[in-house]
Design an enzyme around this catalytic site. Structure first.
Site, PDB file in Angstrom:
ATOM      1  CB  SER A 156      -0.944  -0.041   1.208  1.00 26.77           C
ATOM      2  OG  SER A 156      -1.945   0.938   1.127  1.00 26.77           O
ATOM      3  CG  HIS A 358      -5.444  -2.297  -0.643  1.00 26.84           C
ATOM      4  ND1 HIS A 358      -4.641  -1.931  -1.706  1.00 26.84           N
ATOM      5  CD2 HIS A 358      -4.938  -1.649   0.440  1.00 26.84           C
ATOM      6  CE1 HIS A 358      -3.702  -1.104  -1.288  1.00 26.84           C
ATOM      7  NE2 HIS A 358      -3.849  -0.908   0.010  1.00 26.84           N
TER       8      HIS A 358
END
Length: 399
Positions: A156, A358
């Protein structure tokens, strides 16, 4: 009536079990020990005075790997799954594992002169993490191991930090053997509705935070409340898991209900108001640029009325991009923009599972099957190529 009472008691028992699970959870060092690894804790100091902690699982010193977490996260994210975590997987493969903690996170809340209660402690965004924190981590690892390069795996916003490093301190590109980018955050043009609404309201949100004198996002008291509220009952656990799914993409198979309390004992950690605003600016302006202080301050800081864009063409370190089809935060369109901007992409892989989101990269239950083999392949491949190049140079020199 009896059935309702029994169900109520069952919910209370399950809630207590989940709460006990949280209390039994540990820090990175203890989690590593439970996996059979001895963990060393190291403090490093940045050029601007922050004292940051790294966790080290010793392996082959010639093969160091730096793990860097994302926003409001910590090094714990890489070992929460125990034997099925990335840190444990790399350690078993013999890599020298270094898990870092960026400024403001759980393990890195110290400074040579400032306390977290001082607003000046929180005057940073991901820019300072890339410009100051990463060099401190990398310099220490290379010095201790006596090598010139390391490999890195980031998740991320951890990738955002590396792109900043490569663009603003290009000499560090030569020190990164390969960056494996999991769910890379850089461009934020195509974000989900919930983020779009937050971005559209960023000025109001910013003014409210300033009015309440809040520079730290997810303070210890707020984190404590979140952990309590989200784990008190089974229903609340489900609600909070759905919030994760709304933000990151839904994948019930990989992020089971029983794992939610484990995560919430370590996540979220803190970040700064300025960091959140910086991300919002990038999304709003559709440019990967430095922090916009406003016209007057920009002239003082940048000698320009607008914040300058990061030159991604300078990020020459080899980069492997791993993205999920169901990743709401890192959309395929935004990753495509990144793919076309970085000059040295060694691999681009969209994960085959349709549900891959994610958070699966770090918290997924079966990443040892779906993801880690590909990560290991990238790490091994660059070592092979490097060795072949060294042999070729040696032959030419001998001739």
């Amino acid at each position: 009536m009896k059935i309702k009472i029994i169900l109520l008691l069952l919910v209370q028992v399950l809630a207590r079990k989940r709460s006990n699970y949280i209390k039994a959870a540990s820090n990175f060092t203890s989690l590593g020990y439970k996996c059979g690894f001895s963990v060393e804790e190291i403090d490093v100091q940045t050029e601007d005075g922050y004292i940051l902690k790294m966790f080290h699982i010793e392996g082959d010193k010639r093969r160091p790997v730096l793990l860097l977490h994302g926003i409001v996260d910590s090094a714990d994210t890489f070992i929460l799954r125990g034997q099925n975590s990335l840190a444990a997987t790399l350690a078993r493969e013999g890599y020298d594992v270094w898990a870092a903690n960026t400024r403001g996170s759980t393990y890195s809340r110290r400074h040579v002169t400032l306390e977290p209660s001082d607003k000046r402690f929180w005057e940073f965004t991901f820019h300072e993490v890339g410009y100051y924190d990463l060099p401190a981590f990398i310099n220490h690892i290379l010095k201790v191991n006596g090598v010139k390069k390391l490999s890195a795996v980031a998740h991320s916003q951890g990738n955002t930090n590396f792109y900043v490093l490569g663009a603003t301190r290009p000499e560090y590109n030569e020190k990164v053997r390969v960056l494996t980018s999991l769910g890379p955050v850089c461009f934020l043009t195509y974000v989900p509705t919930v983020f779009e609404l937050m971005i559209q309201s960023r000025i109001v949100i910013n003014e409210v935070l300033l009015a309440f004198d809040e520079e730290e996002i997810f303070s210890p008291s707020l984190r404590k409340f979140i952990r309590y509220w989200c784990t008190e009952t089974v229903m609340r656990v489900r609600i909070c898991r759905d919030i994760f799914f709304e933000l990151a993409g839904k994948d019930e198979q990989e992020f089971e209900e029983e794992f939610v309390p484990v995560v919430l004992n370590h996540y979220p950690t803190a970040t700064s108001r300025r960091n959140i605003m910086h991300l919002a600016q990038i999304s709003e302006k559709t440019r990967f640029s430095q922090y916009d202080f406003g016209r007057a301050q920009n002239l003082k800081v940048y000698n320009a009325v607008s914040a300058p864009e990061y030159d991604l063409g300078k990020v020459t370190m080899p980069v492997a991009l791993f993205v999920g089809k169901n990743d709401k935060l890192t959309s395929a369109k935004d990753v495509r923009l990144l793919l076309n901007s970085l000059p040295n992409i060694v691999e681009y892989r969209q994960m085959s599972r349709d549900q891959f989101n994610h958070i699966d990269h770090v918290w997924g239950r079966n990443m040892d099957a779906y993801l880690f083999p590909h990560v290991l392949k990238v790490l091994k491949k660059v070592l092979i190529v490097e060795r072949e190049n060294w042999i070729q140079k040696a032959i030419i020199k001998k001739a």
